[in-house]
Design an enzyme around this catalytic site. Structure first.
Site, short mmCIF file in Angstrom:
data_model
loop_
_atom_site.label_atom_id
_atom_site.label_comp_id
_atom_site.label_asym_id
_atom_site.label_seq_id
_atom_site.Cartn_x
_atom_site.Cartn_y
_atom_site.Cartn_z
N LYS A 22 57.06 57.52 25.61
CA LYS A 22 56.56 56.79 24.74
C LYS A 22 55.57 56.30 23.90
CE LYS A 22 53.11 54.35 26.88
NZ LYS A 22 51.76 53.94 26.37
N ASN A 23 54.69 57.56 23.91
CA ASN A 23 53.25 57.30 22.73
C ASN A 23 53.96 58.13 22.13
OD1 ASN A 23 51.66 56.32 24.98
ND2 ASN A 23 50.05 58.26 24.98
N CYS A 117 40.09 46.28 28.99
CA CYS A 117 41.03 47.54 28.79
C CYS A 117 40.28 47.87 30.42
CB CYS A 117 41.40 48.44 27.69
SG CYS A 117 42.86 49.46 28.36
N ARG A 122 37.06 51.12 24.69
CA ARG A 122 38.37 51.17 23.89
C ARG A 122 38.17 50.18 23.17
NH1 ARG A 122 43.58 52.39 26.57
NH2 ARG A 122 44.48 53.83 24.81
N ASP A 305 45.34 61.26 30.75
CA ASP A 305 47.07 60.77 31.37
C ASP A 305 47.74 61.15 32.14
OD1 ASP A 305 46.21 58.46 29.64
OD2 ASP A 305 48.28 59.12 28.17
N ARG A 397 55.46 49.66 31.89
CA ARG A 397 55.02 49.53 30.63
C ARG A 397 55.64 51.34 30.73
NH1 ARG A 397 49.32 48.51 29.69
NH2 ARG A 397 49.74 49.58 28.08
#
Ligand code: UD1
Length: 422
Positions: A22-23, A117, A122, A305, A397
């Site tokens: 995803k990233n 967030c 952030r 993460d 997500r």
């Protein structure tokens, strides 16, 4: 809204394949704005953040066509709007990554700032400072960053900390700048490297991605390309923890050992066996989970993460572990939910002291962000009785069909409509 219901205690076994990252995919999709020619992106995960990115690109005038389930053609022949609206940026911070490419291609961009967030403040100051250094005139008005530049000009940029997103934004902008940019203290993450590969395939001249200094020799124009996104190292790490937490034996196809060195080292330290297997990694655990010390760091350090997932594992260890989160200031929200499952965790500032308990007990819990939700699913796999993870949209997500993948490995997990959800 759905919830995930897990009957804990099943040992996972078998093989599972990792999806595209995803990233890596998100900035690569934004890079399509840099050229009027079509680009093809393969190995795209099918998830909500990808859909959000597509909505944003469509809003700007980028046309798309799905080639198959995981391959997408994007064509920014005509840019119709220069604005990334608040609704899309607040849904997904990575929308902000469109600032650099949009400005470099068209000379102007109006992009909403993301705001707060769940995991911390952030800010986007490093993105703005980097792009301003390239000669853009930037104003902050009504919650939007308004940027103008005839043509950006290459320069030397020092980043106060190696922000992944700011590195990506700046290299996309500098790709079309006049002259040479040297980005110092750049993020070294594999996703940054993948973006540089994509941009080079489009005709950019970028070297040093993966090192502390990235050099970008600006070019006049970029062209179409056909790029395959790297696999998702965070999903791979999550599946590794799933194998470990259930005392399982799982082959994770497409997991790249080179990108997971810190994770592999920490899992081994905690008593988990990790070996290479054809096309991936085999993860097994026969013994107790040993307590460890863990500190999140920029790549190649242990990824923030995967911190929440490791906390779920260590909550089941025989002894006391210490986790220090150095990237985000508020990234222990999952700990509060793990406490509801009987975990013994004390938090002070950036440190969590996790005293392992013999067995977590299933409970209804609520996900607050993407990685927190996967940590609760993992905890549920090991816990006694039933765990219900609410607010599954966080999971959707960033993970492609995580529940189906775990079910295929033998987990008793299902997705059901959450009638009580507000
Ligand atoms: C990316 C990842 C996210 C991951 C994070 C850190 C994507 C889409 N998301 O997020 O999953 O958790 O890297 O590995 O790739 N910072 C500033 N000013 C800035 C930008 C960042 O102070 O302008 C700070 C942040 O608050 C944070 C740290 O730098 O404390 C790292 O953030 P950053 O690397 O930018 O994360 P993202 O790119 O947003």
């Amino acid at each position: 809204m759905d919830k995930i219901v897990i009957q804990g205690g099943a040992r996972l076994s078998g093989e599972v394949a990792v999806s595209g990252s995803k990233n890596a995919a998100l900035p690569i999709m934004m890079a399509s704005v840099l050229t009027p020619e079509p680009v093809i992106i393969r190995n795209l995960p099918r998830l909500r953040d990808i859909t959000t990115a597509l909505t944003l690109l469509n809003h700007l005038g980028v046309e798309h066509r799905w080639i198959d389930d995981h391959a997408l053609e994007l064509c920014a022949a005509r840019i119709k709007s220069h604005e990334a609206p608040y609704d899309l940026v607040k849904t997904m911070r990575a929308s902000f990554f469109v600032l650099g490419p949009l400005l470099a291609r068209t000379g102007r961009a109006r992009v909403s700032t993301p705001g707060g967030c769940a995991i911390g403040a952030r800010p986007v100051n490093l993105h703005i400072r980097g792009i301003r250094s390239l000669g853009a005139r930037i104003q902050l008005r009504h919650g939007y960053v308004e940027a103008h530049a005839e043509r950006l000009v290459g320069t030397r940029i020092w980043m106060d900390n190696p922000s992944v997103g700011a590195t990506e934004n700046v290299i996309m902008a500098a790709a079309l700048a006049r002259g040479r940019t040297a980005l110092e203290n750049a993020a070294r993450e594999p996703e940054v490297q993948d973006l540089a590969r994509m941009l080079n395939a489009m005709g950019a001249r970028i070297s040093g991605a993966g090192n502390h200094v990235i050099e970008i020799e600006g070019v006049e124009r970029l062209h179409g390309a056909d790029h395959t996104v790297i696999n998702d190292r965070i999903e791979a790490g999550t599946l590794m923890v799933a194998a470990a937490i259930t005392g399982g034996d799982v082959v994770i196809r497409g997991a790249c050992a080179g990108e997971l060195e810190a994770t592999i080292a920490k899992l081994r330290e905690s008593g988990v066996e990790v070996a290479s297997a054809a096309g991936g990694l085999r993860v097994r655990r026969h013994n107790i989970i040993r307590p460890i010390e863990l500190r999140t760091l920029p790549y190649p350090g242990f990824p923030t993460d995967l911190q929440a997932q490791m906390m779920a594992l260590l909550a089941n260890a025989e002894g006391t572990s210490v986790i220090t989160e150095t990237i985000f200031e508020n990234r222990f929200m999952h700990a509060l939910e793990l406490l509801r499952m009987g975990a013994d965790i004390a938090m002070k500032g950036p440190t969590a002291v996790v005293r392992g308990v013999p067995r977590l007990s299933g409970a209804p819990v609520m996900a607050t962000d993407l990685r927190a939700s996967s940590s609760l699913v993992l905890a549920g796999l090991a816990a006694e009785n039933t765990t219900e993870v609410q607010r599954v949209y966080h999971l959707d997500r960033g993970y492609e069909a995580l529940d189906s993948k775990l079910r295929a490995l033998g987990a008793r997990i299902e997705r059901v409509p959450d009638r009580g959800a507000s």
